[in-house]
Enzyme design. Structure first.
Site, PDB file in Angstrom:
ATOM      1  N   GLU A   1       0.818  -1.213   0.000  1.00 29.67           N
ATOM      2  CA  GLU A   1       0.000   0.000   0.000  1.00 29.67           C
ATOM      3  C   GLU A   1       0.850   1.261   0.000  1.00 29.67           C
ATOM      4  O   GLU A   1       0.474   2.269  -0.619  1.00 29.67           O
ATOM      5  CB  GLU A   1      -0.950   0.002   1.211  1.00 29.67           C
ATOM      6  CG  GLU A   1      -2.119  -0.953   1.097  1.00 29.67           C
ATOM      7  CD  GLU A   1      -1.731  -2.414   1.324  1.00 29.67           C
ATOM      8  OE1 GLU A   1      -0.646  -2.654   1.919  1.00 29.67           O
ATOM      9  OE2 GLU A   1      -2.498  -3.298   0.907  1.00 29.67           O
TER      10      GLU A   1
ATOM     11  N   HIS B   1     -10.470  -5.895   8.059  1.00 30.14           N
ATOM     12  CA  HIS B   1     -10.955  -5.592   6.718  1.00 30.14           C
ATOM     13  C   HIS B   1     -12.171  -4.663   6.739  1.00 30.14           C
ATOM     14  O   HIS B   1     -12.438  -3.986   5.751  1.00 30.14           O
ATOM     15  CB  HIS B   1     -11.332  -6.881   5.975  1.00 30.14           C
ATOM     16  CG  HIS B   1     -10.156  -7.678   5.518  1.00 30.14           C
ATOM     17  ND1 HIS B   1      -9.237  -8.211   6.394  1.00 30.14           N
ATOM     18  CD2 HIS B   1      -9.747  -8.040   4.281  1.00 30.14           C
ATOM     19  CE1 HIS B   1      -8.313  -8.868   5.713  1.00 30.14           C
ATOM     20  NE2 HIS B   1      -8.600  -8.777   4.419  1.00 30.14           N
TER      21      HIS B   1
END
Length: 325
Positions: free
Chosen positions: A60, A129
């Site tokens: 990321e 998540h």
């Protein structure tokens, strides 16, 4: 006009923007041939080619850093952070670089980046998540944070975000991806950023929310209507910056307000909305500002998330409490 799910509306918006402007680039983990973990980018690489839609490593920080560099060179990046719970790995690039570059360069360099990411509960994801982390990025000067609550809004707001010269964090609630359909024009269209939308007119209490919780508020409003309580539902759509005018006008009209968010009570953007109302509309209130949210714990494991998440019934109970204050 076709009835689309939100995932299809997002896919359509990306497809149209990629074809309209060759400087729009979509990239992230598995967004190319596989079409993304939720298939939001399904078919796009085959449509426009690998130069505009391409996969990245599982990193990321690298995705966000690449977006900053591409924007510096005149491109319009639309990176995907697969789940917003992985935000922390990209925080230095997003907060330390992207958010402040326009200020740092005296307005000579723009950051037309739209960071898309999935978030939200009710779909039984693994740990880390489903976290609602919009409150973290919502406190960062220089970032715009957009959270659509329906397919129609998702397409129009995403196109507006991609065309904006400011960096946008565009958050998509996973439960909304395929849980509802709505009429969505096939042609491209835009919706104004920084503008809330009144989803239901009312006179007795204002319910303010964003993302999936807007749908729970609309269900609650229908239930309250059966008991003679006429609730107005305001969808923030852009949670930073807030549309102060729409919020304050609604609160002054009804005199009562409940702020509804999926995030924990200490998180999200509800605190900022409550502060705004207290500072600028307190004399219009007939009852305290009410809050409906998840408890102040880490996100529950999937087996318990249905008991942890706020529901229509929680909103109805709180609204009745405030109306009868």
């Amino acid at each position: 006009m076709a009835q689309l799910t939100m995932i299809k509306a997002i896919n359509q918006a990306l497809d149209q923007e990629l074809k309209r402007d060759p400087k729009v680039l979509v990239f992230g983990e598995d967004v190319g041939k596989n079409g993304g973990v939720f298939r939001a980018t399904d078919g796009l690489q085959a449509d426009v080619g690998e130069d505009q839609v391409f996969d990245t490593p599982l990193a990321e920080s690298g995705i966000a850093g690449l977006a900053a560099g591409l924007a510096y060179e005149g491109f319009r990046p639309v990176p995907e952070i697969q789940f917003f719970g992985f935000l922390y790995e990209a925080m230095d690039e997003i907060v330390g670089q992207i958010a402040r570059e326009y200020y740092r360069t005296g307005g000579t360099k723009k950051m037309p980046i739209t960071i898309r990411s999935a978030f939200g509960g009710g779909v039984h994801t693994p740990e880390m998540h489903s976290d609602s982390l919009e409150g973290i990025v919502g406190q960062v000067p220089g970032l715009r944070v957009v959270i659509p609550g329906s397919p129609y809004d998702a397409k129009g707001l995403l196109i507006s975000s991609i065309r904006s010269d400011d960096p946008v964090v565009f958050l998509e609630h996973m439960k909304l991806y395929r849980s509802m359909r709505e009429e969505v024009p096939e042609q491209e269209y835009t919706l104004p950023l920084d503008k809330a939308d009144i989803k239901r007119e009312g006179t007795d209490i204002t319910l303010i929310s964003y993302g999936y919780m807007v749908q729970e508020c609309l269900k609650a409003a229908d239930e309250l209507d059966k008991e003679g309580i006429n609730a107005e539902v305001v969808d923030l759509r852009t949670v930073s910056p807030l549309d102060e005018k729409t919020i304050l006008e609604s609160v002054k009209k009804t005199g009562k307000v409940a702020i509804v968010q999926e995030a924990q009570n200490m998180a999200g953007v509800g605190n900022q909305v409550a502060s705004l109302i207290a500072e600028k509309a307190i004399l219009s209130l007939d009852a305290p500002v009410a809050r409906v949210s998840a408890p102040d714990t880490v996100y529950a494991f999937s087996e318990a998330e249905e008991r942890w998440l706020p529901t229509k019934d929680d909103i109805v109970a709180k609204a009745k409490e405030i109306v009868n204050f």
